[in-house]
Design a protein around this motif. Structure first.
Motif, PDB file in Angstrom:
ATOM      1  N   PHE A 389       0.903  -1.126   0.067  1.00 49.20           N
ATOM      2  CA  PHE A 389       0.143  -0.031   0.069  1.00 49.20           C
ATOM      3  C   PHE A 389       0.950   1.260  -0.011  1.00 49.20           C
ATOM      4  N   SER A 478      10.295  11.491   5.766  1.00 50.51           N
ATOM      5  CA  SER A 478      11.665  10.957   4.799  1.00 50.51           C
ATOM      6  C   SER A 478      11.333  10.654   3.766  1.00 50.51           C
ATOM      7  N   PRO A 479      12.337  10.902   2.664  1.00 58.11           N
ATOM      8  CA  PRO A 479      11.960  10.287   1.374  1.00 58.11           C
ATOM      9  C   PRO A 479      11.707   8.834   1.265  1.00 58.11           C
ATOM     10  N   SER A 481      12.441   4.957   0.699  1.00 56.59           N
ATOM     11  CA  SER A 481      13.632   4.477   1.188  1.00 56.59           C
ATOM     12  C   SER A 481      13.896   3.604  -0.270  1.00 56.59           C
ATOM     13  N   GLY A 485       9.312   1.248  -1.004  1.00 55.40           N
ATOM     14  CA  GLY A 485       9.363   2.095   0.284  1.00 55.40           C
ATOM     15  C   GLY A 485       8.004   2.876   0.172  1.00 55.40           C
ATOM     16  N   LYS A 486       7.523   3.275   1.338  1.00 53.05           N
ATOM     17  CA  LYS A 486       6.184   4.062   1.233  1.00 53.05           C
ATOM     18  C   LYS A 486       6.474   5.646   0.947  1.00 53.05           C
TER      19      LYS A 486
ATOM     20  N   GLU B  55      10.039   1.422  10.294  1.00 48.89           N
ATOM     21  CA  GLU B  55       8.716   2.042   9.898  1.00 48.89           C
ATOM     22  C   GLU B  55       7.661   2.065  10.698  1.00 48.89           C
ATOM     23  N   ASP B  57       3.482   3.068  10.345  1.00 50.19           N
ATOM     24  CA  ASP B  57       2.285   3.462   9.228  1.00 50.19           C
ATOM     25  C   ASP B  57       1.148   3.931  10.236  1.00 50.19           C
ATOM     26  N   ARG B  76      10.533  12.740  15.727  1.00 47.18           N
ATOM     27  CA  ARG B  76      11.534  12.570  14.785  1.00 47.18           C
ATOM     28  C   ARG B  76      12.906  13.426  15.048  1.00 47.18           C
ATOM     29  N   ASP B  83      11.067   6.059  10.051  1.00 47.33           N
ATOM     30  CA  ASP B  83      10.050   6.671   9.218  1.00 47.33           C
ATOM     31  C   ASP B  83       8.792   6.570   9.424  1.00 47.33           C
ATOM     32  N   ILE B  84       8.214   7.737   9.558  1.00 46.57           N
ATOM     33  CA  ILE B  84       6.720   7.866   9.906  1.00 46.57           C
ATOM     34  C   ILE B  84       5.890   8.265   8.765  1.00 46.57           C
ATOM     35  N   SER B  85       4.976   7.514   8.377  1.00 53.39           N
ATOM     36  CA  SER B  85       4.224   7.944   7.334  1.00 53.39           C
ATOM     37  C   SER B  85       2.827   8.133   7.840  1.00 53.39           C
ATOM     38  N   PHE B  98      -7.028  -0.385   6.522  1.00 52.63           N
ATOM     39  CA  PHE B  98      -6.014  -0.613   6.820  1.00 52.63           C
ATOM     40  C   PHE B  98      -5.422  -1.356   8.076  1.00 52.63           C
ATOM     41  N   GLU B 103      -2.280  -3.610   7.597  1.00 54.87           N
ATOM     42  CA  GLU B 103      -1.548  -2.739   6.621  1.00 54.87           C
ATOM     43  C   GLU B 103      -0.960  -1.633   7.611  1.00 54.87           C
TER      44      GLU B 103
END
Lengths: 540, 339
Positions: A389, A478-479, A481, A485-486, B55, B57, B76, B83-85, B98, B103
């Motif tokens: 996703f 962050s960009p 990976s 990568g997301k 990561e 999510d 951060r 890496d947090i989205s 999700f 997910e």
């Protein structure tokens, strides 16, 4: 009949005198108003956005006065002069275009090679694909061997596979060489070859060998100077060298060598000097300049809750990463499909009917709403193929599907517009179908294909709806990976900011985001337009 | 005595980041050592140099989104490798699409998780752990020129927003003291947690809402709509009003004990009823065994007491130290269990 002619003859003057030109004039002004409407509303919108993004509101009138004196007046003066001396104008345009194009493509190269791919990864694929291709090309030019063409195809198919399989050892070689070493071998060295070819082939004057030698030596000699500038790393320098320094030096040198053109250099020089003065003088005099939202900090930092610290970096990299993949996918798939449909697919009989059906359906697909492609991407790439996703690869495939119909249609139009007489002449001289496509059709169709692809890519980079569907992150710090990568994309982040309550976000950060998106789009387009012009100019 | 290396390692970086919220940080620390840790010695020594990475999510409510973003940004600063989205999907959409399929690691919600969603998650072996991170207040707003409806009862709101409200309802239909002008309504879209919450508290039944209104997910659109007409009314989260208190007027709500204006104080004290509500975040318990996620959740709870982050940056009502301590204890217990 006779009477008809008679009557026309007798009434001739009256009939001609009765033709009204009113309709024509009205029509002309309607079309004029139509074009003015679109252009004006866009100009107002963009003016507003730029006004906000560059914070022009805070600038004092003294600052504007300084700008007029240092930048506007000299440039206007030069433009007036250029009207009387077109050669100087052309020279100035050439220099300005080379410099702007060099800076933009330099940034593009740095982002794609250094930030997204990384020197190790880039070098692995360069060894697996680029080196064999280059070797085959050079060998093919020297020796008339018919197998090199097929070998190129073989390398194009097998190279990426080999590169992926051998990624570990190959990128270790890159690791040993280090970033600058990699770029020296993979970018500077080929540039030297190209420069030699260009200078020898198209320009009279300097010896190509000297230019090539300079291309190889100067980057190394300049390293001590580069090291003193903190922002400029050695890798960045080596990547800007072939895009900015080499073309600019060649163009500037050529213009300076021609006495009639020398005066044209004054224009760009005055502009550069004026901008430099504008940066320094107001500070010395204590005049408040604009407080731009769109600045270096903005394009290099992560999103933030505080407007002053907010940046678009992860989204910029995400968008560019995605659009590079989309461009590769659509060019290969789109042009391939268009060529097959136009040149190979049967056009008569039952098979012809199937082809016709496919053609019509591709045209219809271009009108499907983008959300539907988002759902398709979610089902096929994210769920069934398990690409994940909101990953870069899912987004790239989904957007490729979205713009493929447009690319196929425009590529087909371009291929179809190559006159049949050329095809027949080619066949008549005994060329095979493949030779005809390669030597006659493609060179003439490429400008059209590129135009269609540029427009389609412009649409893809601004898409938001399908990205929301496939679960692309709204905010990311962050960009991405890697391929899996997301990611987040510029329009997603800008859209999020637009719903933030504070004025600074509404009027500053969002506008700066729009400007960034526009600049990336323009860079993309200018690279493509450059390529297109190159093909259009070529005398095939 | 079941302990995990992960937990103690991250505990250390927790300490280094806890400066601002010293009290909670210290309390968490004592609690932690009280639990006993067999193999913590080694990792404690190298603790400070342990860089968290991985990561995270986060999906879910658009109401909690700004808070999660603010906390993630702070987090951060000390853990740049994490890496947090964050994706704003709406509470229900986040659980359904999700969180429950596994997910996402954390789902935000502006309402408690529903039983059906819990079952959905359980069928995928996803166990959610409930954490309250802030208190939100819904604000009913009217145009600044509107001087008649600055105080309203819950019944009047119900008449205006209920499913039976007709399209041509006028202010006078609700209260005959009010002008005979048609009401223009601007509210939350059906997918948002704000919609669920508003309908449940005002109408007493989730989803019961008039169809004759301008639905939107963006608060700004509501403000613009309400600003546009003196006869308009709208509702949205308190955050937006907190930052733009002059653009529109907040209605004082009378829930039987006299009208109460929405503010940080009245919402925290519970005076502002019924339109103040807790906001939640649900980490996936299985993922709490991962260092960086556990540490992020601890940090999130710590920050939920911060006036600066919760109130000033986002505009919600911060939690009290005791409430946060309780959440932290429960979270640590859950992490222990997963260890």
């Amino acid at each position: 009949m006779a009477t008809g002619t008679e009557r026309q003859g007798t009434d001739g003057t009256a009939a001609f005198g009765g033709v009204s030109r009113l309709r024509g004039v009205v029509f002309q002004y309607v079309t004029f108003a139509a074009s003015l409407f679109g252009i004006l509303s866009l100009a107002v919108l963009l003016g507003y956005v730029f006004w906000d993004a560059f914070g022009l509101e805070t600038a004092e009138s003294a600052w504007y006065a300084t700008m007029v004196v240092t930048v506007v007046l000299p440039v206007a003066g030069f433009l007036l002069y250029a009207r009387r001396n077109p050669l100087a104008g052309r020279t100035a345009l050439e220099l300005a275009a080379t410099a702007t194009g060099g800076v933009l493509s330099g940034f593009a190269l740095v982002v794609v090679l250094e930030v997204i791919a990384g020197s190790g990864l880039w070098f692995a694929y360069f060894l697996a694909v680029g080196v064999p291709l280059g070797a085959l090309y050079l060998y093919g030019r020297r020796v008339e061997a018919s197998w090199t063409g097929l070998a190129v195809l073989g390398v194009l198919v097998a190279g990426p596979v080999a590169g992926t399989v051998l990624l570990g050892p190959l990128s270790r070689i890159g690791g040993v060489l280090g970033g600058p070493g990699v770029y020296y071998l993979s970018v500077i060295a080929p540039t030297a070859l190209v420069a030699r070819h260009v200078v020898d082939g198209y320009l009279d004057g300097p010896n190509g060998n000297y230019v090539a030698l300079a291309t190889l030596v100067v980057p190394i000699l300049a390293v001590p100077a580069v090291d003193t500038v903190a922002v400029l790393s050695r890798s960045v320098w080596l990547l800007f060298f072939p895009t900015l320094v080499v073309p600019f030096s060649i163009v500037a040198g050529r213009n300076l060598a021609a006495p009639g053109r020398r005066v044209g250099v004054v224009g760009p020089l005055a502009f550069a000097l004026g901008v430099g003065l504008l940066a320094v003088v107001p500070d010395l005099l204590g005049i408040t300049g604009p407080s731009p939202w769109f600045d270096w900090q903005y394009v290099t930092s992560a999103p933030s809750q505080t407007a002053e610290q907010a940046g678009l970096y992860p989204a910029i990299i995400g968008s560019i990463f995605m659009i590079v993949l989309v461009a590769l996918l659509t060019l290969v798939l789109g042009v391939g499909a268009a060529l097959y449909l136009e040149e190979y697919a049967p056009s008569s009989g039952p098979a012809g009917a199937v082809t016709q059906l496919i053609r019509i359906n591709i045209s219809n697909l271009a009108g499907v709403p983008s959300v539907v492609y988002g759902i398709l991407g979610l089902a096929v790439f994210a769920n069934t193929l398990q690409f994940g996703f909101g990953t870069v690869i899912t987004a790239a495939f989904t957007l490729s599907l979205l713009i493929l119909p447009i690319v196929i249609i425009s590529a087909r139009e371009a291929i179809r517009s190559v006159p049949d007489s050329l095809r027949e002449a080619s066949y008549g001289m005994g060329a095979t179908r493949w030779q005809t496509i390669k030597n006659v059709i493609m060179p003439r169709a490429i400008p059209g294909i590129l135009t269609g692809t540029i427009l389609a890519l412009g649409r893809a980079i601004g898409e938001t709806a399908p990205l929301i569907m496939i679960g692309v992150a709204t905010t990311k710090f962050s960009p991405p990976s890697g391929l899996f990568g997301k990611m987040t994309a510029m329009p997603m982040q800008v859209f999020t900011w637009s719903s933030y309550p504070s004025e600074a976000f509404q009027h500053g950060v969002v506008a700066a985001g729009v400007v960034t998106l526009l600049i990336v789009l323009l860079t993309m387009n200018s690279v493509a337009i450059l390529l297109r012009n190159e093909f259009e100019r070529g005398d095939y | 005595m079941t302990d995990d290396r992960a937990r103690t390692a991250s505990r250390r970086s927790f300490l280094t980041t806890a400066g601002a919220v010293g009290a909670v940080g210290l309390a968490g620390c004592t609690e932690e050592s009280g639990n006993g840790n067999g193999e913590s010695g080694g990792s404690e020594d190298t603790g400070t140099s342990t860089e968290l990475s991985g990561e995270i999510d986060i999906t879910g409510s658009s109401t909690v989104f700004p808070l999660a973003t603010a906390v993630a940004e702070q987090f951060r600063k000390d853990n740049s490798e994490v890496d947090i989205s964050i994706q704003s999907t709406g509470s229900g959409g986040g659980f359904e699409n999700f969180f429950c399929p596994g997910e996402s690691d954390i789902n935000n919600a502006s309402r408690p998780i529903k039983d059906s969603e819990k079952e959905n998650c359980m069928s995928n072996d996803v166990v959610s752990h409930e954490v309250v991170v802030a208190t939100d207040a819904l604000t009913v707003v009217i145009n600044n020129e509107n001087d008649w409806a600055t105080e309203m009862t819950v019944e009047e709101l119900e008449q205006i927003w209920g499913p039976d409200a007709s399209a041509d309802q006028t202010w006078a239909d609700v209260n005959d003291q009010w002008p005979d002008e048609e009401i223009e309504r601007f509210g939350a879209a059906e997918t948002s947690g704000t919609f669920d919450y508003f309908t449940e508290t005002i109408m007493g039944e989730e989803g019961a809402h008039t169809q004759d209104y301008e639905p939107t997910e963006t608060d700004r659109t509501i403000v613009q709509g309400v600003q546009g007409s003196p006869y308009a009314i709208g509702y949205f989260g308190f955050a937006y009003f907190f930052q733009n208190p002059d653009q529109v007027t907040a209605v004082a709500i009378d829930d039987g004990d006299g009208p109460v204006k929405p503010s940080l104080e009245t919402a925290a004290s519970g005076e502002y009823t019924p339109l103040s509500r807790p906001l939640f975040t649900y980490p996936n318990e299985n993922r709490l065994s991962e260092d960086h996620i556990a540490e992020f959740m601890r940090y999130f709870i710590e920050q939920s007491t911060s006036e600066e982050v919760v109130a000033e940056q986002v505009g919600y009502v911060p939690r009290s130290d005791e409430q946060a301590q309780k959440e932290l204890d429960e979270l640590n217990a859950a992490i222990e269990e997963m260890g």
